[in-house]
Scaffold this active site. Sequence first.
Site, PDB file in Angstrom:
ATOM      1  N   ASP A  27       0.847  -1.480   0.059  1.00 49.64           N
ATOM      2  CA  ASP A  27       0.110  -0.026   0.089  1.00 49.64           C
ATOM      3  C   ASP A  27       0.672   1.129   0.159  1.00 49.64           C
ATOM      4  OD1 ASP A  27      -1.513  -2.173   0.987  1.00 49.64           O
ATOM      5  OD2 ASP A  27      -2.115  -1.155   2.722  1.00 49.64           O
ATOM      6  N   GLU A 209     -10.374  -2.346   3.907  1.00 44.58           N
ATOM      7  CA  GLU A 209      -8.917  -1.816   4.107  1.00 44.58           C
ATOM      8  C   GLU A 209      -8.980  -0.300   3.595  1.00 44.58           C
ATOM      9  OE1 GLU A 209      -6.226  -5.953   4.904  1.00 44.58           O
ATOM     10  OE2 GLU A 209      -6.673  -5.007   2.765  1.00 44.58           O
TER      11      GLU A 209
HETATM   12  C1  FRU Z   1      -3.836  -3.672   2.658  1.00 42.62           C
HETATM   13  C2  FRU Z   1      -3.318  -4.028   4.090  1.00 42.62           C
HETATM   14  C3  FRU Z   1      -3.629  -3.282   5.168  1.00 42.62           C
HETATM   15  C4  FRU Z   1      -2.539  -3.273   5.981  1.00 42.62           C
HETATM   16  C5  FRU Z   1      -1.246  -3.605   5.149  1.00 42.62           C
HETATM   17  C6  FRU Z   1      -0.302  -4.452   5.852  1.00 42.62           C
HETATM   18  O1  FRU Z   1      -3.174  -4.316   1.599  1.00 42.62           O
HETATM   19  O2  FRU Z   1      -3.572  -5.475   4.312  1.00 42.62           O
HETATM   20  O3  FRU Z   1      -4.853  -3.355   5.684  1.00 42.62           O
HETATM   21  O4  FRU Z   1      -2.300  -2.143   6.790  1.00 42.62           O
HETATM   22  O5  FRU Z   1      -1.826  -4.140   3.946  1.00 42.62           O
HETATM   23  O6  FRU Z   1       0.817  -4.505   4.995  1.00 42.62           O
END
Ligand code: FRU
Length: 502
Positions: A27, A209
């Site tokens: 992300d 998310e």
């Molecule tokens: C989304 C996610 C988020 C989390 C991060 C962990 O891709 O699962 O919810 O904060 O990646 O790397």
Amino acid sequence: MTAATATTADTFRPVMHYAARNTWLNDPNGLIFHDGVYHLYYQNNPLDNVWGNMSWGHATSPDLVTWTEHSVAIACDEHEDIFSGSIVFDRDNTSGLGSDSAPPLVAVYTSAFKSGSAHEGLQAQSLAFSLDGGYTWTKHTANPVLNRGSAEFRDPKVIRYDGGAGSYWVMVAVEATDFQIVLYKSPDLKNWEPLSTFGPANATGGVWECPDLFPLPLDGDPENLQWVLTVNLNPGGPNAGSAGQYFVGDFDGTTFTSATTVTEGHQDPDRLGEYQWLDWGRDYYAAVSFSDAPDNRRLMIAWMNNWEYANQIPTSPWRSPMTLAREVSLHTIDGRPRLIQQPAGDFAAVSSAGPSFTLENAELSDCTRVLDGAAGAVQRIDLTLTPGSAEEFGLIVRANGAHGTRVGIRPAHGTLHVDRRTSGNTSFHESFPSIDTAPIRAIEGSYRLTIFVDHCSLEVFAEEGQVTMTELIFPAPTSTDVAIYALGGTATVESLVITQYA
Ligand code: FRU
């Protein structure tokens, strides 16, 4: 493996997209424009090119196209992984983490507490601050600042709310497995009180998310501000796997009220196509917008990958690129507010390699035509097509003859599709070779597409930015042909302009 090293040639490294030098990323985090520079932080494994050791990597750009990698900004330690979050410029030093003369940048991130730590198994929100414009970061000593005893509470996006209800910080985060956005307010980024919740609504085929909340003028009218709530979900996208959806409505400083909800509560599988998607492709996830972008622009970047196969894509020594930056705006279409997306970067920053290829008024009749002089690995393609009697027509990119990635339109079905079954290396995961579709309509009788092709991706902007499709591909470096085609009848290429990049 302690540091990823190249085992094969780095043939997929993108030219107009960010990828880390030799590590894993997911992300985008903490996107902010500050002191004349775009900062991109991101979920990063500093030690390997698969997910793990989550920390915030860091890159900067003057133009949203070319990026410089910096040292890891916020590193995991024995207590916590540093999951996704956002950064605000605390210009009035409300947090007290800087000084009035040197106000801080404050990162609000999710502490994913490790076993053996004081908050083992929980996810809670924490702060770090930077006093040098975002290059070095110090964790706040009183972390976490917001803990609700949950194992699935993450991805805080903090905005400054200045409206009828007052002036304060607002956080949107998720209770991921409840398909719920949770909203909080704070005077100082340290003390948070609950405001409201939103969801479940529309698509709930996977955990929620990385949310975002921002105002946009509807149809360019500054007197008519609407609020956009975005949330990514995994899996459950329109073409399977990870994707992002959005709602448009009002935020009164406490509650977000959606005017575009199709299904309250859990999704209706028959109505997936009616929900509003940020992108219809397979590789557009965890999209989030920049804070403090110049000229009030709302700019978003997403992670160009899909959790279905993310850890297996055949790039080396790095793994996963970001998407292009996009500017989003809000327009009324068929009586509904919809996001329109346009590429936002300054592409002059990557040199154009030689003259453009152009073609006008080319009639196609049940044929595939490889275009002499059009070949290239990194291209911007602007194409206007008018349907005739053909059932399907379109373009083949990163091709070897007619063998490549198809971007096709089937007017009778009202669909745009990307067919990557013969796009190159597809064998690393069973769900990768796919035909992915999006709804599309002709505008004044024609279809206009803008397609950005890079060493391992294509991003299609269609229907004047109403529909976008982002897809990874892994073609051979020598597969650079471009072809046009029509199946079972006629179609006309009104115009085709291909700009080549190095
Ligand atoms: C989304 C996610 C988020 C989390 C991060 C962990 O891709 O699962 O919810 O904060 O990646 O790397």
